[in-house]
Design an enzyme around this catalytic site. Structure first.
Site, PDB file in Angstrom:
ATOM      1  N   SER A 106     -72.097  46.991  91.590  1.00 20.70           N
ATOM      2  CA  SER A 106     -72.883  46.725  92.788  1.00 20.70           C
ATOM      3  C   SER A 106     -73.947  47.812  92.978  1.00 20.70           C
ATOM      4  O   SER A 106     -74.820  47.967  92.121  1.00 20.70           O
ATOM      5  CB  SER A 106     -71.950  46.573  93.990  1.00 20.70           C
ATOM      6  OG  SER A 106     -72.615  45.990  95.078  1.00 20.70           O
ATOM      7  N   ASP A 131     -70.561  34.902  93.403  1.00 16.96           N
ATOM      8  CA  ASP A 131     -70.652  36.181  94.118  1.00 16.96           C
ATOM      9  C   ASP A 131     -71.172  35.907  95.535  1.00 16.96           C
ATOM     10  O   ASP A 131     -72.260  35.347  95.694  1.00 16.96           O
ATOM     11  CB  ASP A 131     -71.585  37.138  93.375  1.00 16.96           C
ATOM     12  CG  ASP A 131     -71.538  38.553  93.911  1.00 16.96           C
ATOM     13  OD1 ASP A 131     -71.581  38.733  95.148  1.00 16.96           O
ATOM     14  OD2 ASP A 131     -71.468  39.480  93.087  1.00 16.96           O
ATOM     15  N   HIS A 184     -67.452  39.015  93.760  1.00 18.18           N
ATOM     16  CA  HIS A 184     -68.156  40.292  93.605  1.00 18.18           C
ATOM     17  C   HIS A 184     -67.313  41.306  92.820  1.00 18.18           C
ATOM     18  O   HIS A 184     -67.503  42.498  92.941  1.00 18.18           O
ATOM     19  CB  HIS A 184     -68.540  40.841  94.978  1.00 18.18           C
ATOM     20  CG  HIS A 184     -69.602  41.901  94.943  1.00 18.18           C
ATOM     21  ND1 HIS A 184     -70.820  41.731  94.326  1.00 18.18           N
ATOM     22  CD2 HIS A 184     -69.611  43.170  95.435  1.00 18.18           C
ATOM     23  CE1 HIS A 184     -71.531  42.833  94.449  1.00 18.18           C
ATOM     24  NE2 HIS A 184     -70.828  43.728  95.105  1.00 18.18           N
TER      25      HIS A 184
END
Length: 185
Positions: free
Chosen positions: A74, A137, A164
């Site tokens: 991320s 996601d 995610h």
């Protein structure tokens, strides 16, 4: 150059990274690979994840170098990409990577998204680029993830059911690190 170290750069807001998502589990698994060590530390400025703070920490404290695979998740993936624009590393492994601030003020304040991505420099500085992304996601539209894959010409592992990547185990990541280690031998 040999591959001797993995560094996990977490997503922002991860809290205690040893207990967050798959990070602590992956650190233990990677540390079992012969002649490999894995670093995982709580990041400074953990919520906003400012580029100028995180990249300095990656260079000075984590000592990411040509014998390092940076595993970024991320916001950590954004940090890994920006780091590879200006530093040679063995590889970057991007998990849930994206290209814009997604209209989010905190992401905008991080500084990663205020200029174009220098894909050519990243490819030049990282011998290997691997990406994990998932079409389901909830935070990152697939188009953002695909833009990273296209820009970096990544080895892309595309899933439809990983969200995610916030689960507690991530065996495909360990397989990837083992393959990178074998390629370095």
């Amino acid at each position: 150059m040999p591959l001797t170290k993995a560094v996990i750069i977490p997503g922002n807001g991860a809290g205690d990274v040893e207990r967050s998502n798959w990070y602590g589990w992956a650190k233990k698994q990677i540390s079992k690979i012969p002649d490999m060590r894995c670093l995982l530390k709580n990041m400074p400025d953990p919520v906003t994840a400012r580029e100028n703070i995180w990249l300095r920490f990656m260079e000075e404290d984590l000592q990411c170098d040509e014998e390092t695979v940076i595993i970024g998740h991320s916001s950590g993936a954004a940090a890994a990409m920006r780091y590879a624009e200006t530093h040679k590393v063995f590889a970057i492994v991007l998990v849930g990577a994206y290209t814009s601030d997604l209209g989010d003020e905190t992401e905008r304040e991080s500084g990663y998204f205020n200029r174009p991505w220098e894909w050519d420099k990243m490819r030049l500085n990282a011998s290997h680029v691997v990406q994990f992304g998932s079409t389901d996601d909830p935070f990152l539209p697939w188009e953002e993830q695909q833009a990273v894959a296209d820009g970096l010409k990544t080895q892309l592992f595309k899933y439809t059911d990983r969200g995610h990547f916030q689960n507690t185990h991530f065996p495909e990541l360990i397989d990837t690190v083992q393959r990178l280690r074998a390629a370095a031998a």
